[in-house]
Enzyme design. Structure first.
Site, short mmCIF file in Angstrom:
data_model
loop_
_atom_site.label_atom_id
_atom_site.label_comp_id
_atom_site.label_asym_id
_atom_site.label_seq_id
_atom_site.Cartn_x
_atom_site.Cartn_y
_atom_site.Cartn_z
N ASP A 92 6.58 -7.36 5.48
CA ASP A 92 7.55 -6.01 4.62
C ASP A 92 8.07 -5.61 5.77
OD1 ASP A 92 8.78 -5.66 2.76
OD2 ASP A 92 7.25 -4.90 1.92
N ASP B 24 13.72 -7.80 -4.43
CA ASP B 24 12.78 -6.64 -5.06
C ASP B 24 12.79 -6.67 -7.23
OD1 ASP B 24 11.00 -5.89 -3.58
OD2 ASP B 24 11.63 -4.02 -3.48
C1 DGJ Z 1 8.60 -4.13 -1.13
C2 DGJ Z 1 8.16 -5.78 -1.20
O1 DGJ Z 1 9.40 -5.95 -1.60
C3 DGJ Z 1 7.73 -5.90 -2.60
O2 DGJ Z 1 7.72 -7.21 -2.87
C4 DGJ Z 1 6.36 -5.54 -2.28
O3 DGJ Z 1 5.18 -6.32 -1.59
C5 DGJ Z 1 6.36 -4.24 -2.05
N1 DGJ Z 1 7.23 -3.54 -0.83
C6 DGJ Z 1 4.87 -3.84 -1.57
O4 DGJ Z 1 4.68 -1.90 -0.80
#
Ligand code: DGJ
Length: 742
Positions: free
Chosen positions: A471, A541
């Site tokens: 990430d 997300d």
């Molecule tokens: C952002 C990501 O896109 C989510 O899927 C998740 O992993 C969160 N970060 C976790 O902090």
């Protein structure tokens, strides 16, 4: 021979069966661009395509001569591809052809990801050397044509053979001059949780730009543009794509000049990336991938899907079926312990999942997003027996185990920050912006990359981890690399990316069997550069099935379905609060890389059975979904934006899956048709529908039909108006077509 050199005219003609790309060395030694488009016959001189008969009032001006590597300062006033400031402060750059060589295959780029060949016969490359006599700045321009794809790639390496420092002030990967401006520009635009929405508008005089200056390619614009003729549709007509294999600050720009010619360019963002080349040193500029198609926007997408799936993605997972996963994030967020996770994994196994992914919250003392990034050791409060024990328990269930990391970040509340505050990006003494309570680590500093390789490597070595979600959750502000001298601070953004690529390269090499998925708060760094290391990306997300239709539709312009993480989540949806039916959520996620992101322990018996059915259905068809030809049928960005449809057809045309979605139910819809594409017109198909239902859609469609009529007439929608309207909002159906012909 796909690259033909005509010595007399000093013309290079790159061609395969579908496209031609022609350039020519002018009498002055400047490299002109003659042509990019459908295949031209080989063995001919095309020098007349440079309109040298065009005389403006001041005929020394190069407008509108098409250029292959346009520079500034010598009469070309359009946006340039390469500009410099010499040691003496002057900026004129006259690149004159010196020599060229043609080789089979495609060389890798030093330190940067790029498309490649598995066999030298797949492509041919010409390297053209151009030199600015005054400063001895040398450019090696690489242009590759693939033998069986409508694809040309471009990149360059700039070397300082002179005696003084040269500053690159603009360095584009490609510029493309086109002789008229009758085009529309498509771009992929958005924001966090609504990435890659299509914006499509006609070109007008002047310039239009899409760019990122945020430190990553970003949620807001994707490093991609597409030009289409006004009459071009998804299925037919001329279209040209330009995509950048890069994950940092970029600029893609189109200029219509006063003579209605077009220059499109794509490469480094020149405002935030500049580079000083000292004598004897050089800089590799990233690769741009150009696709030309006469099969419409869909033809361009198909070429990108195949190339990026087959010859950009690397590693042992490239061609393997990707596991259906259950990700812990939306199910439990930071709130779990070992037993919670094992219970979730047990339930996930029962659903049919193949991989259990432990997302954020497993390291340091991370109970929320205010601490611990940088401290990559397991949180023994939550997982007292450590990762190996947890992984073993998950593996014993018959599931692979995956883990989330965010290596490029540090929380001020962390041991790492206490020990190495100087590793955070920012100018010492100046305030730094905290975003999501975190700072960015300075990836331009090799010590940071070495450290991360060690600590992340230790974690990956500690247990049989099969998957990593990498990430990156914030933009870069106050750019400054403390390890760089003042004159190199303009290089920070690119050096940051080189550090990220270096870390990715080291870890993917050390752990070749781990499946990497890239992520940046969803689609904030979903680009070809990442795809080279991580063959799949977390698309957004936003897991709402309605928002996802738009996001996945736009993403599919460039990126293949197999690279598009798509999860079924709980309702009401955590991002938009919408409640959609479980099967609608799955019907959207099927056209991606399927996962679930919810707490499976909370599903009731009926839901468990539905999800089991979904996963079983998908597993039988994922090969088709991921390797077939994808067609976009109905756009969520057009008309009343109430419907979306797409389909994937096997390359032999014998099997197809059609996804159809309606957002809001409308009263009294008339009987409508959904026309299909890509089928075998001579074949008979058995049409079935998922999910099973005793209704009019089923009654009207479940039968044998010809590929010809399915493409000229289509599937039947709304044959029973009352039933259609009463079905409610957020409808979805998957139509399956199987050829009955021998
Ligand atoms: C952002 C990501 O896109 C989510 O899927 C998740 O992993 C969160 N970060 C976790 O902090």
């Amino acid at each position: 021979m796909p690259i033909e050199w005509r010595k007399g005219e000093r013309q290079l003609h790159l061609h395969n069966d579908s496209i031609s790309y022609v350039m020519r060395v002018l009498e002055s030694g400047t490299l002109a661009h003659l042509y990019c488009g459908p295949r031209l016959a080989s063995g001919h001189d095309y020098s007349h395509l440079v309109r040298s008969s065009f005389i403006s009032r001041f005929n020394q001006v190069l407008d509108p001569i098409p250029m292959e590597l346009p520079t500034a300062g010598s009469g070309d006033f359009r946006v340039p591809m390469l500009t410099v400031r010499h040691a003496d402060g002057s900026t004129v750059l006259d690149l004159i052809y010196r020599e060229h060589s043609i080789t089979a295959g495609k060389p890798p780029l030093d330190g940067l990801p790029s498309t490649y060949v598995d066999d030298e016969a797949e492509a041919e490359t010409v390297e053209i050397v151009l030199v600015d006599g005054h400063s001895s700045l040398k450019v090696r321009l690489l242009t590759t044509i693939y033998a069986d794809r409508p694809v040309v790639t471009r990149s360059m390496r700039v070397t300082n053979d002179g005696t003084g420092d040269v500053k690159l002030t603009t360095a584009m990967s490609a510029a493309l001059d086109l002789p008229d401006s009758d085009w529309h520009l498509l771009q992929l635009t958005g924001a966090w949780a609504r990435e890659t929405h299509i914006v499509d508008a006609p070109l007008v005089s002047g310039t239009r730009a899409v760019r990122s200056q945020r430190g990553s390619s970003g949620h807001h614009q994707n490093p991609f543009i597409l030009l289409r003729r006004p009459s071009t549709t998804e299925a037919a007509g001329e279209a040209i794509g330009m995509s950048l294999v890069y994950s940092g600050n970029f600029l893609a720009q189109v200029e219509v000049d006063p003579y209605d010619t077009v220059r499109a360019r794509i490469g480094f963002d020149p405002e935030t990336i500049r580079w000083q080349i000292t004598p004897g040193m050089d800089l590799q500029i990233p690769e741009a991938v150009l696709v030309w198609s006469d099969d419409g926007i869909g033809g361009v997408s198909d070429a990108y899907h195949r190339l990026y799936r087959e010859r950009l993605a690397t590693g042992s997972w490239r061609d393997k079926p990707r596991p259906v996963l259950l990700n812990s994030w939306e199910g439990v967020y930071f709130d779990f312990d070992e037993d919670t996770l094992v219970e979730m994994a047990t339930a996930a196994k029962d659903l049919g999942a193949e991989l259990f992914v432990l997302d954020d919250g497993w390291f340091g003392q991370r109970d929320d997003d205010t601490s611990s990034l940088g401290d990559w050791t397991v949180d023994l409060r939550k997982l007292p027996s450590g990762l190996p024990e947890l992984v073993e328990r998950v593996n014993e269930l018959g599931l692979l185990f995956g883990l989330w990391i965010e290596p490029e970040m540090v929380n001020p509340r962390s041991r790492l920050f206490e020990e190495h505050a100087e590793w955070a990006v920012g100018f010492p003494g100046r305030p730094r912006s905290e975003l999501r309570n975190q700072y960015v680590l300075d990836m331009s500093n090799i010590d940071v990359v070495d450290y991360l390789e060690r600590v992340v490597g230790n974690v990956l070595n500690s247990a049989p981890i099969s998957y990593v979600k990498w990430d990156m959750n914030r933009v870069i502000t106050e750019p400054y690399g403390a390890s760089l001298p003042p004159e190199r601070q303009n290089e920070f953004f690119h050096r940051y990316m080189l550090g990220v690529y270096d870390l990715y390269a080291r870890l993917t090499e050390r752990f070749p069997d781990i499946l990497f998925e890239s992520c940046a708060g969803g689609g904030g760094r979903n680009d070809p550069g990442m795809l080279a290391f991580a063959p799949q990306a977390w698309t957004s997300d936003d897991t709402d099935a309605i928002e996802r239709q738009r996001i996945q539709y736009g993403t599919s312009l460039v990126y293949p379905l197999v690279a598009m993480g798509a999860h079924v989540s709980d309702v009401p949806n955590h991002q938009v609060g919408r409640s959609t039916p479980l099967d609608t959520r799955a019907a959207v996620a099927f056209f991606g890389n399927l996962g679930y992101e919810l707490d499976p322990r909370k599903l009731d018996d009926v839901e468990v059975e539905r999800v089991q059915g979904q996963i079983a259905w998908y597993k039988e068809r994922r090969q088709l979904l991921h390797t077939g030809r994808f067609h976009r049928l109905v756009s969520p960005f057009e008309g009343d934006r109430n419907e979306t449809a797409w389909m994937t057809v096997a390359d032999d045309g014998r099997h197809a899956l059609v996804g159809w979605y309606r957002t809001l139910s409308r009263p009294m819809p008339g009987p409508s048709l959904l026309r299909l594409r890509g089928l075998d017109p001579g074949a008979r198909y058995r049409v079935t529908i998922w999910p099973d239902a005793d209704d009019w859609v089923t009654r009207a469609n479940v039968m044998e039909r010809g590929g010809d009529e399915l493409m000229s007439q289509g599937l039947f929608l709304d044959d029973h108006a009352w039933e259609s309207q009463a079905r409610g909002d957020f409808q979805a159906r998957i139509f399956e077509l199987e050829s009955l012909s021998e």
